[in-house]
Design a protein around this motif. Structure first.
Motif, PDB file in Angstrom:
ATOM      1  N   LYS A  89       0.837  -1.199   0.000  1.00 14.82           N
ATOM      2  CA  LYS A  89       0.000   0.000   0.000  1.00 14.82           C
ATOM      3  C   LYS A  89       0.874   1.252   0.000  1.00 14.82           C
ATOM      4  O   LYS A  89       0.581   2.228  -0.709  1.00 14.82           O
ATOM      5  N   GLU A  91       3.799   1.440  -1.239  1.00 17.67           N
ATOM      6  CA  GLU A  91       4.363   1.554  -2.577  1.00 17.67           C
ATOM      7  C   GLU A  91       3.356   2.201  -3.522  1.00 17.67           C
ATOM      8  O   GLU A  91       3.719   3.061  -4.333  1.00 17.67           O
ATOM      9  N   GLU A  92       2.089   1.822  -3.405  1.00 13.58           N
ATOM     10  CA  GLU A  92       1.054   2.459  -4.232  1.00 13.58           C
ATOM     11  C   GLU A  92       1.001   3.966  -3.986  1.00 13.58           C
ATOM     12  O   GLU A  92       0.745   4.746  -4.917  1.00 13.58           O
ATOM     13  N   GLU A  93       1.242   4.368  -2.762  1.00 14.03           N
ATOM     14  CA  GLU A  93       1.201   5.792  -2.409  1.00 14.03           C
ATOM     15  C   GLU A  93       2.501   6.515  -2.736  1.00 14.03           C
ATOM     16  O   GLU A  93       2.618   7.725  -2.526  1.00 14.03           O
ATOM     17  N   SER A  97       9.433   1.825  -2.321  1.00  8.56           N
ATOM     18  CA  SER A  97       9.401   0.872  -3.436  1.00  8.56           C
ATOM     19  C   SER A  97       9.911  -0.462  -2.932  1.00  8.56           C
ATOM     20  O   SER A  97      10.824  -0.501  -2.088  1.00  8.56           O
ATOM     21  N   ASN A 256     -10.560  -5.644  -4.093  1.00 15.38           N
ATOM     22  CA  ASN A 256      -9.568  -4.565  -4.245  1.00 15.38           C
ATOM     23  C   ASN A 256      -9.870  -3.383  -3.333  1.00 15.38           C
ATOM     24  O   ASN A 256      -9.669  -2.224  -3.703  1.00 15.38           O
ATOM     25  N   LEU A 259      -5.854  -2.907  -1.738  1.00 10.01           N
ATOM     26  CA  LEU A 259      -4.843  -2.848  -2.788  1.00 10.01           C
ATOM     27  C   LEU A 259      -5.482  -2.938  -4.177  1.00 10.01           C
ATOM     28  O   LEU A 259      -6.514  -3.581  -4.361  1.00 10.01           O
ATOM     29  N   LYS A 260      -4.833  -2.314  -5.142  1.00  7.46           N
ATOM     30  CA  LYS A 260      -5.307  -2.375  -6.520  1.00  7.46           C
ATOM     31  C   LYS A 260      -5.102  -3.783  -7.080  1.00  7.46           C
ATOM     32  O   LYS A 260      -4.219  -4.522  -6.631  1.00  7.46           O
ATOM     33  N   THR A 263      -1.608  -4.517  -8.207  1.00  7.19           N
ATOM     34  CA  THR A 263      -0.680  -4.742  -7.095  1.00  7.19           C
ATOM     35  C   THR A 263      -0.784  -6.163  -6.595  1.00  7.19           C
ATOM     36  O   THR A 263       0.219  -6.852  -6.363  1.00  7.19           O
TER      37      THR A 263
END
Length: 264
Positions: A89, A91-93, A97, A256, A259-260, A263
């Motif tokens: 999550k 990393e999504e933001e 990484s 989802n 998380l997407k 992802t």
């Protein structure tokens, strides 16, 4: 009318199918219960529908208090799923990484330029699995201790289960999110999913549904399992939950919610 009858027939067939499975599960678990081979709660779901949920044995052996479907259990290493989810999550933001080097967070960690967050997630870092409670009292103590240990293998070359790696991920979550590990788990997962019966600090929980673990348990005798004095083992296994809360967590990966899809 024909369409309605067809729908009813399908519905009856599906319910009969689930009912048959439920009976099989009931029979299986009853056998384990009678043999003294299972103590806890079972939840089985199929296609998002709970088809079986039942509790067996005692949450408190000496007091003969039986488990219920609301029993709170320490979930130990299932905690790692929550740790990994928050890392992804973040990393999504754009706050970290999984390709980040460990040296980004701990510049003096030996071979930190060769170890990635992804290695920590997948137990391929080579960092040994050493997390004695005396060495995990805080971040500084643990990092000093674990960085003094030689790697078991070159990062990314082998696989070896490492609670130590997940301790480090917990501290990386704190650095990247600006929140303590447990608060980050609450903010990113527990509150959005309304997992109201999941958390940390199990020793201080006073809920009547609290279930104790046992090395040995019968109707007449019990030997309680070791209780950690602190929230050791931290991001590698410090959480408690219920089967229904874990079901919510499981379903979130299908919808989802956290998380997407990409992802996951």
């Amino acid at each position: 009318m024909r369409s309605i009858l067809t729908c009813l027939m399908i519905l009856l067939a599906v319910n009969s199918f689930f009912s048959q499975k439920t009976k099989q599960l009931e029979k299986l678990l009853a056998a384990y219960d009678q043999a003294g081979k299972f103590n806890g709660t079972i939840l089985v779901a199929e296609k998002g529908k709970i088809i079986f949920e039942k509790s067996y044995g005692y949450k408190n052996g000496p007091k003969k208090e039986k488990n219920t479907n609301n029993s709170l259990y320490r979930i130990f290493s299932t905690t790692k799923m929550f740790t990994a989810t928050v890392i992804l999550k973040l990393e999504e933001e754009g706050k970290l990484s999984i390709n980040d080097k460990l040296s980004k967070y701990y510049p003096n960690f030996p071979k930190g330029d060769s170890i990635t967050v992804a290695n920590l997630l997948s137990h391929t870092s080579g960092i040994p699995n050493e997390t004695g409670s005396e060495n995990t009292v805080d971040e500084e103590t643990f990092i000093k201790f674990i960085s003094s240990k030689p790697l078991n293998f070159s990062p990314g070359k082998q696989w070896d289960y490492s609670n130590s790696g997940y301790y480090i991920l917990g501290y990386i979550i704190k650095k990247a999110s600006g929140m303590n590990y447990d608060k980050a788990i609450e903010s990113y997962i527990l509150k959005p999913l309304q997992m109201n019966h999941t958390g940390f600090h199990f020793n201080t929980v006073t809920d009547e549904n609290k279930a104790f673990g046992y090395d040995f348990l019968t109707d007449h005798m019990s030997n309680e399992a070791f209780r950690f004095k602190t929230d050791h083992p931290f991001a590698a296994g410090a959480m408690y939950s219920t089967v229904e809360d874990l079901f919510k967590f499981n379903e979130s990966f299908k919808s989802n919610t956290i998380l997407k899809k990409a992802t996951i």
